[in-house]
Scaffold this motif. Sequence first.
Motif, PDB file in Angstrom:
ATOM      1  N   ARG A  54       0.829  -1.196   0.000  1.00  0.00           N
ATOM      2  CA  ARG A  54       0.000   0.000   0.000  1.00  0.00           C
ATOM      3  C   ARG A  54       0.871   1.256   0.000  1.00  0.00           C
ATOM      4  O   ARG A  54       0.588   2.231  -0.722  1.00  0.00           O
ATOM      5  N   VAL A  55       1.934   1.235   0.811  1.00  0.00           N
ATOM      6  CA  VAL A  55       2.838   2.390   0.879  1.00  0.00           C
ATOM      7  C   VAL A  55       3.482   2.646  -0.481  1.00  0.00           C
ATOM      8  O   VAL A  55       3.561   3.794  -0.953  1.00  0.00           O
ATOM      9  N   ILE A  56       3.953   1.562  -1.140  1.00  0.00           N
ATOM     10  CA  ILE A  56       4.592   1.711  -2.455  1.00  0.00           C
ATOM     11  C   ILE A  56       3.597   2.227  -3.478  1.00  0.00           C
ATOM     12  O   ILE A  56       3.902   3.116  -4.280  1.00  0.00           O
ATOM     13  N   ASP A  57       2.391   1.677  -3.466  1.00  0.00           N
ATOM     14  CA  ASP A  57       1.365   2.118  -4.412  1.00  0.00           C
ATOM     15  C   ASP A  57       1.083   3.608  -4.238  1.00  0.00           C
ATOM     16  O   ASP A  57       0.999   4.360  -5.231  1.00  0.00           O
ATOM     17  N   GLN A  58       0.956   4.066  -3.001  1.00  0.00           N
ATOM     18  CA  GLN A  58       0.710   5.488  -2.746  1.00  0.00           C
ATOM     19  C   GLN A  58       1.879   6.347  -3.203  1.00  0.00           C
ATOM     20  O   GLN A  58       1.688   7.437  -3.768  1.00  0.00           O
ATOM     21  N   GLN A  59       3.092   5.834  -2.980  1.00  0.00           N
ATOM     22  CA  GLN A  59       4.267   6.612  -3.388  1.00  0.00           C
ATOM     23  C   GLN A  59       4.360   6.699  -4.914  1.00  0.00           C
ATOM     24  O   GLN A  59       4.706   7.747  -5.463  1.00  0.00           O
ATOM     25  N   LEU A  60       4.039   5.608  -5.597  1.00  0.00           N
ATOM     26  CA  LEU A  60       4.043   5.627  -7.058  1.00  0.00           C
ATOM     27  C   LEU A  60       3.002   6.608  -7.596  1.00  0.00           C
ATOM     28  O   LEU A  60       3.233   7.278  -8.603  1.00  0.00           O
ATOM     29  N   ARG A  61       1.876   6.690  -6.923  1.00  0.00           N
ATOM     30  CA  ARG A  61       0.870   7.675  -7.321  1.00  0.00           C
ATOM     31  C   ARG A  61       1.398   9.099  -7.147  1.00  0.00           C
ATOM     32  O   ARG A  61       1.140   9.982  -7.975  1.00  0.00           O
ATOM     33  N   ALA A  62       2.152   9.321  -6.077  1.00  0.00           N
ATOM     34  CA  ALA A  62       2.730  10.649  -5.841  1.00  0.00           C
ATOM     35  C   ALA A  62       3.787  10.983  -6.891  1.00  0.00           C
ATOM     36  O   ALA A  62       3.960  12.154  -7.263  1.00  0.00           O
ATOM     37  N   MET A  63       4.495   9.954  -7.370  1.00  0.00           N
ATOM     38  CA  MET A  63       5.507  10.167  -8.404  1.00  0.00           C
ATOM     39  C   MET A  63       4.887  10.427  -9.774  1.00  0.00           C
ATOM     40  O   MET A  63       5.512  11.024 -10.652  1.00  0.00           O
ATOM     41  N   SER A  64       3.662   9.960  -9.986  1.00  0.00           N
ATOM     42  CA  SER A  64       2.997  10.119 -11.278  1.00  0.00           C
ATOM     43  C   SER A  64       2.659  11.579 -11.550  1.00  0.00           C
ATOM     44  O   SER A  64       2.340  12.353 -10.634  1.00  0.00           O
ATOM     45  N   ASP A  65       2.771  11.940 -12.829  1.00  0.00           N
ATOM     46  CA  ASP A  65       2.507  13.311 -13.291  1.00  0.00           C
ATOM     47  C   ASP A  65       3.481  14.332 -12.719  1.00  0.00           C
ATOM     48  O   ASP A  65       3.250  15.533 -12.823  1.00  0.00           O
ATOM     49  N   ALA A  66       4.546  13.851 -12.093  1.00  0.00           N
ATOM     50  CA  ALA A  66       5.556  14.766 -11.548  1.00  0.00           C
ATOM     51  C   ALA A  66       6.765  14.796 -12.485  1.00  0.00           C
ATOM     52  O   ALA A  66       7.062  13.830 -13.177  1.00  0.00           O
ATOM     53  N   THR A  67       7.453  15.894 -12.514  1.00  0.00           N
ATOM     54  CA  THR A  67       8.690  16.036 -13.275  1.00  0.00           C
ATOM     55  C   THR A  67       9.683  16.815 -12.439  1.00  0.00           C
ATOM     56  O   THR A  67       9.345  17.413 -11.417  1.00  0.00           O
TER      57      THR A  67
END
Length: 410
Positions: A54-67
Motif C-alpha cells: 500500500r505504501v509503495i502504491d501510494q508513493q508511485l501515485r505521488a511520483m505520477s505526473d511529476a517532473t
Amino acid sequence: MPEGPTAGPSRVVRANLLALAALIVMGAGVLLWQQPWRPSSSVDDVSYPDDPARVIDQQLRAMSDATGEELVTAAGGTETARTAAAALDLLGGQKVRFGYVDGGQAPTRDDGSTTVTVRVTWQTDGSVLPAAERASEVQLVMRPDGDRFAWAGTDHRGGEPLPLWLAGEIAVDADADAVVVALEDASDDMAELAPIATAAAQRAREELGETAADRFVLVVPPTDAALGRLAGRAPDEAAAIAAVTTRLDATSDAGAVVALNPAVFAGMDERGRRIVLVHEAVHQLTRVVGSRVEMWVAEGYADEIALRGDAAGLETSAGRILAEVRREGPPAALPGPQDFGDAERVTAVYESAWLAIRMLVEEYGDERVREFYDAVVDGAEVDVALREMLGTDLASVTARWQDYLVALAS
C-alpha cells in the motif's frame, strides 16, 4: 596398567587438545553471531514499513505526473530519481504514470531493499523522440526509508523494453536532419556519430523526398546488452545486429527510431557504416515498423537506396547470393520471413531482396517503384500493388528475378 611417569604427558596433550577444540567452537560461535561476511546493512538491520504494498502504491501515485524536483522528492531524493528526471526532461517527456503491478511485500535483496514490478506510461512531445504515448513494465528497486521507500535502481522486465529515460544518463545532439541520443559511456562517441547520422539522413532524403517522419533519430546505447534492454530483445539477438529500427517502448502507430549496436558498428569501415545507417534511415523515415509490408520489399528497397552510388562492384555488394546461384541455381521464390530468419543464409537473402528491387527499378524507374513500395507499406498486398502500380504480377516478377540472378552470376 601404564606406569605413572609415561602416562603424565599423554594426559597433558589430551587436555590441550580439548582446550583448543573449545576455543574453535567459541570462535565459530562469535563468527556466526557477528556474520562479518554479510553487508553492513542487512535485512535484519532495516526497518520495513507496515503494509508495504500500500505504501509503495501510494508513493508511485505521488511520483505520477511529476517532473523535475517534484519527481525526485516524491521518489525519495535519490540519485537514481535525479538521473531519470534529467533524462525525462531532455527527451521532452511528460504525463508520466507509475502503476503498481506486484512485489514489495518483503525485502528481496541483501541490503533490505525490494524489487517492485511497475507499469510506466509516458508521452513524448516530439522535440527529440517521435511524439507518442509509450508504455512498458519495468522493475524498480525500492529501499526502505523511514515510513516510505526510496527509488534506488531500475531494470527491464523480461521481454519488455526499458524506457529510454530510465536507462541512465543521456546526452542529446540535434540538428534539422537528425537527432542522436547517447546513453552513459556512449556519449563519448557523440562528436563522431552526430555528423554520420546527419549525413545518412540527408542521403536518405535525397532519394526519398517527402517522408512521414520529420527527422532521423539514432539511439546509441553503451553496449549490445543495453541495446537488448532498450529494444526488448534477447541478448544473443541484440549482439548479432548492427542496428534495428524499433519503436522502443512506444505503442500504437508511433514513429520508430534507430537503435545502434556499438560493438558491431565500431568494427565496420566507413562504407559499411554509411550503408547500415542509410538503410535504417529509410525504414524509419518511411514508417515501415508496424506495417504489414513484405520483408523482401522493405529490406530490398532500403538496400536499394543505401547502395545507390556505391563504388563497390556486385561481387562485393551481392557476392553471397551470386555464389549461391552459381552453385545451386536461383532460389525457388522471393525471400519470405523464414529466409530472413536463417542465420546461415541471411546475408545472401538480403542481397537477393535488394536485387529484386534493383531489377524493378531498372525496368520501371524509381518513381513507379516508389509508388509500389508506398502502396505495400500502406497495407496493399504485394500482388495487388504490382498490378496497380507496375502492371505486372508476382509470378512474372519472380520468374524475371530468377533469370536476372542467373544473368548476373554468369
